[in-house]
Design a protein around this motif. Sequence first.
Motif, PDB file in Angstrom:
ATOM      1  N   THR A  80      44.826  46.582 -80.402  1.00  0.00           N
ATOM      2  CA  THR A  80      45.839  45.518 -80.433  1.00  0.00           C
ATOM      3  C   THR A  80      45.642  44.454 -79.368  1.00  0.00           C
ATOM      4  OG1 THR A  80      47.250  46.766 -78.942  1.00  0.00           O
ATOM      5  CG2 THR A  80      47.593  47.120 -81.293  1.00  0.00           C
ATOM      6  N   ALA A 129      45.545  46.729 -89.318  1.00  0.00           N
ATOM      7  CA  ALA A 129      45.898  45.303 -89.290  1.00  0.00           C
ATOM      8  C   ALA A 129      47.401  45.146 -89.080  1.00  0.00           C
ATOM      9  CB  ALA A 129      45.482  44.644 -90.602  1.00  0.00           C
ATOM     10  N   PHE A 130      48.181  46.045 -89.698  1.00  0.00           N
ATOM     11  CA  PHE A 130      49.631  46.018 -89.541  1.00  0.00           C
ATOM     12  C   PHE A 130      49.999  46.252 -88.075  1.00  0.00           C
ATOM     13  CE2 PHE A 130      53.617  48.661 -89.700  1.00  0.00           C
ATOM     14  CZ  PHE A 130      54.475  47.605 -89.958  1.00  0.00           C
ATOM     15  N   ARG A 132      48.135  45.644 -85.483  1.00  0.00           N
ATOM     16  CA  ARG A 132      47.725  44.460 -84.696  1.00  0.00           C
ATOM     17  C   ARG A 132      48.774  43.358 -84.820  1.00  0.00           C
ATOM     18  NH1 ARG A 132      42.302  45.719 -85.866  1.00  0.00           N
ATOM     19  NH2 ARG A 132      42.455  44.758 -87.907  1.00  0.00           N
ATOM     20  N   ASP A 133      49.247  43.121 -86.068  1.00  0.00           N
ATOM     21  CA  ASP A 133      50.259  42.088 -86.282  1.00  0.00           C
ATOM     22  C   ASP A 133      51.563  42.454 -85.599  1.00  0.00           C
ATOM     23  OD1 ASP A 133      48.580  40.530 -87.639  1.00  0.00           O
ATOM     24  OD2 ASP A 133      49.412  40.886 -89.643  1.00  0.00           O
ATOM     25  N   GLN A 136      51.360  41.712 -81.953  1.00  0.00           N
ATOM     26  CA  GLN A 136      51.499  40.273 -81.735  1.00  0.00           C
ATOM     27  C   GLN A 136      52.967  39.843 -81.847  1.00  0.00           C
ATOM     28  OE1 GLN A 136      48.960  38.025 -81.068  1.00  0.00           O
ATOM     29  NE2 GLN A 136      50.713  36.674 -80.702  1.00  0.00           N
ATOM     30  N   ALA A 137      53.621  40.317 -82.917  1.00  0.00           N
ATOM     31  CA  ALA A 137      55.018  39.942 -83.159  1.00  0.00           C
ATOM     32  C   ALA A 137      55.920  40.476 -82.051  1.00  0.00           C
ATOM     33  CB  ALA A 137      55.468  40.474 -84.512  1.00  0.00           C
ATOM     34  N   LEU A 182      58.196  42.449 -91.212  1.00  0.00           N
ATOM     35  CA  LEU A 182      56.735  42.514 -91.139  1.00  0.00           C
ATOM     36  C   LEU A 182      56.214  43.583 -92.095  1.00  0.00           C
ATOM     37  CD1 LEU A 182      54.215  41.461 -89.614  1.00  0.00           C
ATOM     38  CD2 LEU A 182      54.468  43.402 -88.086  1.00  0.00           C
ATOM     39  N   ASP A 185      56.122  42.353 -95.522  1.00  0.00           N
ATOM     40  CA  ASP A 185      54.953  41.499 -95.782  1.00  0.00           C
ATOM     41  C   ASP A 185      53.743  42.325 -96.189  1.00  0.00           C
ATOM     42  OD1 ASP A 185      56.477  39.377 -95.127  1.00  0.00           O
ATOM     43  OD2 ASP A 185      55.651  39.087 -93.101  1.00  0.00           O
ATOM     44  N   TYR A 186      53.693  43.567 -95.720  1.00  0.00           N
ATOM     45  CA  TYR A 186      52.580  44.443 -96.072  1.00  0.00           C
ATOM     46  C   TYR A 186      52.907  45.306 -97.301  1.00  0.00           C
ATOM     47  CZ  TYR A 186      49.554  43.462 -92.118  1.00  0.00           C
ATOM     48  OH  TYR A 186      48.688  42.862 -91.234  1.00  0.00           O
TER      49      TYR A 186
END
Length: 492
Positions: A80, A129-130, A132-133, A136-137, A182, A185-186
């Motif tokens: 991350t 990827a989730f 990592r996002d 970030q969020a 989030l 979104d996935y």
Amino acid sequence: MTRNVTSAAKVAVLYALFATLWILFSDLAVETLLPSPQVRAIAQTYKGLAFVVITAGLLLAMVLKGNNALEKANDMDSLTGLHSMTMFVRTLNLTIRQLKPNEQLILGYLDIDDFKRINDAIGFEKADAFLRDLAQALNDALLPGSFASRLHADQFASFAKITNEYDMDEHMQDIQRMYTHLAKDYGIESTCCISIALYPQDGSTAKELMVSATEALNVAKEKKNAIQYHDKALTEKAMQRRQMMLDLRNAIDNGGLSVVYQPKYDLDTLNVNGVEVLVRWNHPTKGYIAPDVFIPLAENHGLTGAISKLVINKVANELSPTNLLGNQIKAIAVNVSAAEFNNAEEMQELVRFIKEQKAIAPYINIEITETATLDNLNNSVEVISSLQQSGIAISIDDFGTGYTSLAMLKDLTVDEIKIDRSYISEVENDDRSRTIISAIIAMTNSFGINLVAEGVETESQLKILQKMGCQQAQGYYLGRPMPVQQLLQHLI
Ligand code: C2E
Ligand code: CA
Ligand code: CA
């Protein structure tokens, strides 16, 4: 590992190349440029020295570069890019030491509910990827000056100094909402838990604060989608429940559970015509623990499937060697908990397991509480009809304790109804209970559903029920739950 070997090999090749070139060209230069043998000898010595100094310098530079990279890798979570746990603890300790006497600190943990399900649903790559996002969020959503880290696979932590006007509840709820969006979104329905520990009240060192946040997180995880502040009393209770759950697991695996049988009687003849199997747990130090206490615990920790199998296994071992089946015992009722009933996979597995026990399978029926079937009526209709197709009769337990007892019978085609014992205990003195029981008797008669009165404790209750035309009864007055040997004697 392979990366380390490759870079070591590269260094060795470079070194060999540099040394060979140095020897060849420096010797050639000395030979051509210095004609005097004495001067050449001196030059050879300095050339050797220069070689040593240059290679030592190069090696030193490489080691320093490697150490730097290593330190950076240790300070950072490679997935991350957030700070690593080591860095987090170090900085938290340092920040605590530098706090002014009136300053407060908040330490928050965020943990994804059932992360394994996300991995299963979208695969490891997308799940990475989730994460990592999410990192970030989270970083964007945190208080200014926060320090964030990923502690474990799906667990994040952050701390920040706080002021009095900061609204913690609202901020945590915002973060939970951000998380759910989030996840959407996935394409995932997912929730997370947040726990909070405060400096100085919940700990005065990084370690103490982190222990408090973990304890609060354990409390939150029992509920799911929860925000939990550290609280000593709650934590102790959660720890006791956890210990109890571990003891229950141990009891399931190591023969700590047993079963008893409570007879069901035909009210015309007062003969036994079936039994209900009830599980028993005799805890090594705490003694008898009622199923009403440990079944909900088993439901919370996915242990009900194992308990049902254990119960059926015991019945197969204890009842099939006798000649009671089909003779005095025409039905064996097994209780299935709500969590199990509402889990399609577990129910399929249970049916498969029952079918395997060939001697008892034709007699097994399932008792399921009215409230469990009401949780999801459409699903219940499906599960019940598929059980019936497999030859397993369905009984509705504790009938009359749910909200819409009568309405549900419009949709569910069940084989038996058990009137809850709260109605039976009032049958002698309460007209309204008698009227309700009469109505249920009339209704089950016209639907062709078998009716059992639960919890008959006195002779007069029994007489009234017989007079009213109830078919079957169960209760302490007629027969208590008993181990198999006692049941055999009871049936002689
Ligand atoms: P339940 O299915 O309604 O079981 C009847 C309970 O009432 C039993 O308590 C039984 O001992 C008690 N009982 C029977 N006759 C009388 C009576 O005349 N008066 C009174 N006061 N009580 C009577 P138990 O064994 O403590 O079980 C409590 C509940 O735990 C059960 O209620 C059932 O929901 C659950 N349970 C028990 N065994 C199992 C099991 O193997 N699996 C699952 N999933 N749940 C179980
Ligand atoms: Ca029952
Ligand atoms: Ca019952």
